[in-house]
Scaffold this motif. Sequence first.
Motif, PDB file in Angstrom:
ATOM      1  N   THR A 191       0.771  -1.125  -0.047  1.00 37.29           N
ATOM      2  CA  THR A 191       0.008   0.043  -0.099  1.00 37.29           C
ATOM      3  C   THR A 191       1.024   1.382  -0.023  1.00 37.29           C
ATOM      4  O   THR A 191       0.400   2.277   0.142  1.00 37.29           O
ATOM      5  CB  THR A 191      -0.990   0.024   1.121  1.00 37.29           C
ATOM      6  OG1 THR A 191       0.007  -0.029   2.391  1.00 37.29           O
ATOM      7  CG2 THR A 191      -1.779  -1.372   1.361  1.00 37.29           C
ATOM      8  N   SER A 228      -3.712   5.639  -1.189  1.00 36.73           N
ATOM      9  CA  SER A 228      -4.514   6.286  -0.090  1.00 36.73           C
ATOM     10  C   SER A 228      -5.312   5.330   0.348  1.00 36.73           C
ATOM     11  O   SER A 228      -5.499   4.330  -0.318  1.00 36.73           O
ATOM     12  CB  SER A 228      -5.289   7.514  -0.823  1.00 36.73           C
ATOM     13  OG  SER A 228      -6.177   6.833  -1.642  1.00 36.73           O
ATOM     14  N   ASP A 229      -5.917   5.588   1.553  1.00 36.12           N
ATOM     15  CA  ASP A 229      -6.909   4.559   2.065  1.00 36.12           C
ATOM     16  C   ASP A 229      -8.161   4.294   1.267  1.00 36.12           C
ATOM     17  O   ASP A 229      -8.399   3.048   1.136  1.00 36.12           O
ATOM     18  CB  ASP A 229      -7.356   5.061   3.487  1.00 36.12           C
ATOM     19  CG  ASP A 229      -6.349   5.189   4.536  1.00 36.12           C
ATOM     20  OD1 ASP A 229      -5.314   4.556   4.300  1.00 36.12           O
ATOM     21  OD2 ASP A 229      -6.773   5.555   5.810  1.00 36.12           O
ATOM     22  N   LYS A 230      -8.624   5.465   0.542  1.00 33.84           N
ATOM     23  CA  LYS A 230      -9.586   5.141  -0.643  1.00 33.84           C
ATOM     24  C   LYS A 230      -9.304   4.131  -1.428  1.00 33.84           C
ATOM     25  O   LYS A 230      -9.974   3.185  -1.977  1.00 33.84           O
ATOM     26  CB  LYS A 230     -10.022   6.503  -0.952  1.00 33.84           C
ATOM     27  CG  LYS A 230     -11.097   6.123  -2.067  1.00 33.84           C
ATOM     28  CD  LYS A 230     -11.620   7.681  -2.540  1.00 33.84           C
ATOM     29  CE  LYS A 230     -12.831   7.636  -3.673  1.00 33.84           C
ATOM     30  NZ  LYS A 230     -13.191   8.912  -4.153  1.00 33.84           N
ATOM     31  N   GLU A 231      -8.003   4.417  -2.101  1.00 35.71           N
ATOM     32  CA  GLU A 231      -7.456   3.397  -3.180  1.00 35.71           C
ATOM     33  C   GLU A 231      -7.532   1.987  -2.727  1.00 35.71           C
ATOM     34  O   GLU A 231      -7.761   0.965  -3.281  1.00 35.71           O
ATOM     35  CB  GLU A 231      -6.188   3.868  -3.715  1.00 35.71           C
ATOM     36  CG  GLU A 231      -6.448   5.117  -4.477  1.00 35.71           C
ATOM     37  CD  GLU A 231      -5.195   5.753  -4.877  1.00 35.71           C
ATOM     38  OE1 GLU A 231      -5.031   6.270  -6.201  1.00 35.71           O
ATOM     39  OE2 GLU A 231      -4.062   5.933  -4.126  1.00 35.71           O
TER      40      GLU A 231
END
Length: 266
Positions: free
Chosen positions: A226, A230-233
């Motif tokens: 990761t 981003s957290d969204k991705e």
Amino acid sequence: MKRNNTLLLVNNLEIVDSLKDRENISFVFPLEGYVVGFPDTFKLNDIPLGGFLLVNRIMDNKTLEDFKELLNNLPTNIKGIIFDDIGVLNILLELKLNLIKILFLNHLNCNYESINAYLNYVDSVVVSSDITFEEIDEILEKAIKPVVLYTFGYINIMYSRRTLLTNYNKNYNKSVNNKAQIEEDISKKKFNILESEYGTVIYTEKPFNGLRLRRKNNVLYNFINTVFLSDKEVLEIVNSEDDLENKYPYKYLSERGTIFKLKEEE
């Protein structure tokens, strides 16, 4: 066909809270003081739940002794360890710890013969991202134990123990920030850079997408890196049933291979 279990590298604890109830996800925590190339690291006592430790520094004898002492006081919630230093393997075999041992040699482990040789000593290995999907299929067919596949994320192109970014800034009077993206002058290709006191890692410009590998047989885990995501991705990648090839089209060497015929001299 059922999706394989996932090893998800943790960049922050918020993503752990979002996915902690998913039975098919195990979390990987870069261990503070023993990794290079990761923007966020974790102290052993700060790891909130059972997961894997990631250790990828090239260690000298003193660091190996310190790491051995750390392992002697390992919390019981640690499930396994991912590493690339054979000295770490010797320590793990000596201590006979009840841990899942996964060898991650980055650009090595490119064929089933070398992989099977290592599998005599470890529980699994991470297959190199430098080979084609067809070569991965051959490894999956012939590996004597289930392996780990690098499935998504920016690829670590090189690791140096030198602080290359600091040296570059000093030599050329530049002010390139850590985590910066730079362009190579000759090829005009761009690379992402992360530097710490332990060295420098250079990553690809775009993330590798091997999500098609999530339903292969003879796979222990699919590994998702990761870094730079981003957290969204991350949530999109983990939750999507689609391979997201329109959004993340980069396959690098997995489609085109590494052997090229040179042009004949005119």
